[in-house]
Design a protein around this motif. Structure first.
Motif, PDB file in Angstrom:
ATOM      1  N   SER B 399       0.835  -1.211   0.000  1.00 31.66           N
ATOM      2  CA  SER B 399       0.000   0.000   0.000  1.00 31.66           C
ATOM      3  C   SER B 399       0.870   1.262   0.000  1.00 31.66           C
ATOM      4  N   VAL B 400       2.038   1.208   0.661  1.00 25.17           N
ATOM      5  CA  VAL B 400       2.911   2.405   0.620  1.00 25.17           C
ATOM      6  C   VAL B 400       3.711   2.457  -0.690  1.00 25.17           C
ATOM      7  N   MET B 401       4.040   1.279  -1.223  1.00 23.19           N
ATOM      8  CA  MET B 401       4.852   1.264  -2.448  1.00 23.19           C
ATOM      9  C   MET B 401       4.028   1.588  -3.692  1.00 23.19           C
ATOM     10  N   LEU B 402       2.793   1.053  -3.739  1.00 21.38           N
ATOM     11  CA  LEU B 402       2.021   1.130  -4.983  1.00 21.38           C
ATOM     12  C   LEU B 402       0.811   2.051  -4.904  1.00 21.38           C
ATOM     13  N   SER B 403       0.166   2.125  -3.745  1.00 23.49           N
ATOM     14  CA  SER B 403      -1.099   2.874  -3.671  1.00 23.49           C
ATOM     15  C   SER B 403      -0.942   4.240  -3.008  1.00 23.49           C
ATOM     16  N   ASN B 404       0.278   4.685  -2.790  1.00 29.43           N
ATOM     17  CA  ASN B 404       0.554   6.003  -2.187  1.00 29.43           C
ATOM     18  C   ASN B 404      -0.055   6.188  -0.806  1.00 29.43           C
ATOM     19  N   ALA B 405      -0.294   5.088  -0.088  1.00 28.06           N
ATOM     20  CA  ALA B 405      -0.804   5.229   1.292  1.00 28.06           C
ATOM     21  C   ALA B 405       0.324   5.788   2.146  1.00 28.06           C
ATOM     22  N   SER B 406      -0.030   6.560   3.182  1.00 29.99           N
ATOM     23  CA  SER B 406       1.024   7.074   4.059  1.00 29.99           C
ATOM     24  C   SER B 406       1.492   5.934   4.963  1.00 29.99           C
ATOM     25  N   SER B 407       2.751   6.019   5.376  1.00 26.31           N
ATOM     26  CA  SER B 407       3.306   4.952   6.224  1.00 26.31           C
ATOM     27  C   SER B 407       2.493   4.826   7.514  1.00 26.31           C
ATOM     28  N   ARG B 408       2.042   5.964   8.054  1.00 24.45           N
ATOM     29  CA  ARG B 408       1.275   5.947   9.300  1.00 24.45           C
ATOM     30  C   ARG B 408      -0.046   5.196   9.115  1.00 24.45           C
ATOM     31  N   ASP B 409      -0.749   5.498   8.016  1.00 23.90           N
ATOM     32  CA  ASP B 409      -2.037   4.819   7.768  1.00 23.90           C
ATOM     33  C   ASP B 409      -1.827   3.325   7.565  1.00 23.90           C
ATOM     34  N   ALA B 410      -0.782   2.996   6.783  1.00 18.66           N
ATOM     35  CA  ALA B 410      -0.507   1.573   6.508  1.00 18.66           C
ATOM     36  C   ALA B 410      -0.183   0.846   7.816  1.00 18.66           C
ATOM     37  N   LEU B 411       0.588   1.510   8.688  1.00 16.06           N
ATOM     38  CA  LEU B 411       0.973   0.890   9.957  1.00 16.06           C
ATOM     39  C   LEU B 411      -0.250   0.695  10.860  1.00 16.06           C
ATOM     40  N   ASN B 412      -1.105   1.716  10.917  1.00 20.52           N
ATOM     41  CA  ASN B 412      -2.299   1.590  11.765  1.00 20.52           C
ATOM     42  C   ASN B 412      -3.200   0.447  11.295  1.00 20.52           C
ATOM     43  N   ALA B 413      -3.342   0.340   9.968  1.00 17.20           N
ATOM     44  CA  ALA B 413      -4.175  -0.749   9.427  1.00 17.20           C
ATOM     45  C   ALA B 413      -3.535  -2.097   9.735  1.00 17.20           C
ATOM     46  N   LEU B 414      -2.209  -2.168   9.587  1.00 16.55           N
ATOM     47  CA  LEU B 414      -1.498  -3.422   9.864  1.00 16.55           C
ATOM     48  C   LEU B 414      -1.667  -3.813  11.336  1.00 16.55           C
ATOM     49  N   ARG B 415      -1.509  -2.831  12.216  1.00 19.43           N
ATOM     50  CA  ARG B 415      -1.627  -3.106  13.656  1.00 19.43           C
ATOM     51  C   ARG B 415      -3.035  -3.669  13.976  1.00 19.43           C
ATOM     52  N   ARG B 416      -4.050  -2.989  13.426  1.00 18.34           N
ATOM     53  CA  ARG B 416      -5.427  -3.408  13.699  1.00 18.34           C
ATOM     54  C   ARG B 416      -5.655  -4.864  13.245  1.00 18.34           C
ATOM     55  N   LYS B 417      -5.161  -5.159  12.048  1.00 14.71           N
ATOM     56  CA  LYS B 417      -5.434  -6.486  11.487  1.00 14.71           C
ATOM     57  C   LYS B 417      -4.640  -7.595  12.198  1.00 14.71           C
ATOM     58  N   VAL B 418      -3.356  -7.303  12.485  1.00 17.00           N
ATOM     59  CA  VAL B 418      -2.541  -8.339  13.152  1.00 17.00           C
ATOM     60  C   VAL B 418      -3.061  -8.559  14.576  1.00 17.00           C
TER      61      VAL B 418
END
Lengths: 304, 426
Positions: B399-418
């Protein structure tokens, strides 16, 4: 006496009817009805694919979880974007192509074969071919750069969210357009020629004939094509699966079927995957009913 | 006794005996494709069948990306093979769900459990130990280093012996020099990651910066946001919307490397790659225009963390009859009694003390680089849900490499899911 005799013949006919229908009924019961009932039953349990322990009954918890899950709603969104983006163009272009092919005096069979040929390929093979085309160094970038007069632009067919959605739509459109064109050709051929001739005598132009005679009389075919193509689109899987396996981002193309697969096979959560498949089944049922209802609103089509 | 009773008794005795005498044990053996392994293992099967004429072994190969779901669906339908192997991240669920048998020490040629443990490098059997029992024998333990094409370096005016990247920051600099583009389209990548394998090669990068995927008590997802954000920023910069040095959508670097087509400078891989270069492109192998260097570290790394090692373990289906299980362990032990041939022909390391101390291992090209990293490495994260967690990390990075998501948003989503996955376990 005659009534009794007639009833007897009809009864016999009906018996033969049952006899002929029986194999397909048995096939449907084993391969369609049983899995649906089984999935409905499994969706009420917490069940892991590898576990040998008996599954735990949890009622509607799987459905409750899914309706609150942002990932599931993302899958609904991805499925609807794909379905609308694919089935509307398929509906329009297959009709136009069928009309085009029917208007040709020569090469009708050649065009039919040419457009139909992608439909005989398996979806996996079709997606594999398109993966080569959509590779950053592949034909898609070369073609787009040539047509748009750009140089060395990477259109990110598999990389950016919108482009990967477009790419899956493109593959599906390419694969199924010929199939639905053939169905439309059959529909067009069944319209009596006398109706077109009568319109011509009355001074109708080609466009008026197409708009006021062909389109209304094609209604049963259009209903068939729209329902079939919509159901195909809602069930789409292999293109999205292969694209994500080859590095495309999951979120934009995480359609419900792909989510079902990942939940069952990757996460081993067969109960939740079953609940998702039941929701997909209900969605498909609802839209099929809606299309039938909408198609009946204008009355039945009769060629006589 | 009349004639009829005698005849019935005769049948009762003869039929079971003849069934027992003529009984053949058929072992289904499913494994991933590896042409070099296939040659030697087919020979082992022939030899084993000569030793045990009542045994028939059917070896079936599947692609390394497909075998997971084939084995899973077979086991779900209670039709799993007698013997199989996969990476431990995929195999662990079979142990905790009690679908595989514990090692039959005697059949495997060991006096007892201690004798088996003592035969292997310390710690290498730990991933298959569950409730005090051992559930698999290692076909290979693999760690990844960086494989480098010297010709590509020289072509860019670099000296591979001196200029190879020691840090990730240097990896960016060197890759910039090696990369050739036509506009935005990369025709030669300096280096690219092995994208599907996030637990093996990406999580160590986070750990170098002091982060963790899961806390030590196993209950909290994502430790040290700062480390994670730095890692995600690094990956975003690497991708097509940043410095455009590589992307998951390009053909994977490891497959391209063997062909020596001037399209890849470096890739991440294990020792087994050397045998594959030898098989695919002997001229390139013999030219020695390639070398292996250690897994890079970040400049300001707080921990020295090479790529995590993973193991492929041979396991036996517990639902098969006891005689099949016993024969399966005998066959596995027979195959694994050839560690030097596995190293020589397939370039995989079976972590027996005997092999690691042998001259064959010490003289194997670049085994010193791999073993040096392996000694500092720890095993890859494995749990019943490691496949799901790996795909969640993949989602965040992409999501950060291809979809221009911010690192913070990607991390928050990852944390929630894991976290959701972890909470589901407790």
């Amino acid at each position: 006496m005659r009534r009794i005799l007639k009833k007897g013949i009809e009864h016999k006919k009906a018996r033969w009817g049952w006899f002929f229908v029986l194999p397909s009924m048995a096939f449907f019961a084993v391969f369609s009805f049983y899995p649906i009932v089984n999935a409905l039953y499994t969706s009420l349990f917490r069940k892991r694919l590898l576990s040998l322990r008996p599954p735990t009954f949890i009622g509607l918890e799987n459905y409750e979880y899914l309706l609150k899950s942002p990932d599931f709603w993302n899958s609904i969104k991805a499925t609807f974007i794909f379905t609308l983006g694919t089935f509307i163009p398929i509906l329009v272009f297959s009709l136009l192509l069928a009309a085009f092919i029917m208007s040709r005096k020569r090469f009708q069979k050649f065009f039919q074969m040419a457009f139909y040929s992608p439909a005989v390929l398996s979806s996996v093979v079709a997606a594999a071919i398109w993966l080569l085309i959509l590779d950053p160094r592949g034909l898609a970038n070369m073609g787009a750069n040539f047509l748009l007069g750009t140089k060395g632009v990477d259109y990110k067919w598999l990389a950016s969210a919108n482009m990967v959605r477009f790419s899956t739509i493109l593959v599906y459109f390419w694969k199924y357009i010929g199939y639905f064109t053939i169905i439309y050709i059959t529909g067009l051929a069944s319209i009596p020629q006398s109706l077109h001739e009568a319109a011509k005598i009355d001074g109708a132009s080609g466009w008026k004939d197409f708009w006021h005679i062909t389109i209304p009389l094609l209604k049963p075919t259009t209903v068939l094509v729209s329902i079939m193509s919509m159901l195909q689109c809602l069930k789409t899987f292999s293109t999205q699966y292969l694209f994500t396996q080859s590095g495309a981002p999951l979120e934009p193309i995480n359609v419900i079927t792909l989510n079902i697969y990942n939940t069952a096979i990757r996460d081993h959560n067969i109960g939740r995957a079953s609940a998702m498949s039941i929701i997909l089944f209900i969605i498909m049922l609802f839209f099929t009913w809606l299309q039938f209802k909408a198609s009946r609103s204008g009355g039945e089509v009769d060629y006589m | 006794m009349n004639r009829r009773s005698f005849f019935v008794m005769f049948l009762c005795l003869v039929i079971p005996i003849s069934l027992l005498v003529g009984k053949t044990i058929e072992l289904q053996f499913w494994t991933h494709e590896d042409p070099n392994r296939t040659v030697i293992e087919n020979r082992y099967i022939e030899e084993f069948q000569k030793m045990y004429p009542d045994v028939v072994i059917k070896r079936v190969t599947q692609s390394s990306t497909k075998i997971q779901e084939l084995v899973l669906t077979a086991f779900a339908a209670n039709q799993g093979p007698d013997i199989f192997n996969m990476s431990i991240e995929d195999e662990y669920a079979y142990i905790v769900n009690q679908r595989v048998a514990s090692v039959n020490y005697e059949a495997a040629g060991y006096e007892n459990k201690e004798a088996l443990i003592n035969a292997y490098l310390p710690g290498t059997l730990d991933p298959v130990v569950f409730e005090g029992e051992i559930y698999g024998l290692p076909l290979e333990i693999t760690n990844w280093c960086i494989l480098l094409n010297k010709k590509v370096f020289k072509d860019a005016g670099l000296d591979p012996e001196k200029d190879y990247p020691k840090t990730w920051e240097e990896m960016v600099e060197v890759s910039e020099k090696l990369t050739i583009r036509e506009g935005q389209i990369i025709t030669r990548r300096g280096f690219d990651f092995r994208y599907p394998y996030y637990l093996v090669a990406f999580i160590p990068m986070v750990e170098q910066l002091g982060g963790k995927l899961i806390s030590d008590d196993g209950k909290t997802a994502i430790v040290n946001d700062e480390a994670w954000l730095k890692f995600l920023d690094f990956m975003a910069a690497w991708g097509p919307n940043g410095l455009n040095l590589g992307s998951p959508t390009y053909k994977n670097a490891r497959s391209l490397f063997n062909m020596d087509n001037n399209d890849i400078g470096m890739c991440t891989t294990g020792l087994y790659q050397l045998a594959r270069i030898k098989a695919d492109n002997p001229a390139f192998y013999d030219s020695r225009e390639w070398m292996v260097v250690p897994f890079p570290q970040f400049e300001n790394a707080v921990n020295y963390v090479p790529a995590h090692y993973y193991g492929h373990y041979y396991m036996v289906n517990v639902q098969k009859p006891k005689e099949n299980q016993e024969m399966a362990w005998k066959f596995i032990a027979f195959m694994l009694s050839h560690p030097e041939e596995y190293l020589d022909k397939v370039a995989i390391i079976q972590p027996t003390n005997e092999l690691l101390e042998s001259d064959t291992f010490k003289n194997y090209p670049y085994s010193d680089v791999f073993i040096s990293d392996l000694e500092k490495s720890t095993v890859v994260y494995f749990s019943e849900y490691s496949a799901k967690i790996q795909s969640l990390v993949k989602e965040a990075v992409e999501s950060v490499m291809l979809s221009n998501a911010s690192s913070r948003d990607a991390l928050n989503a990852l944390r929630r899911k894991v976290q959701e996955v972890l909470d589901d376990q407790y």
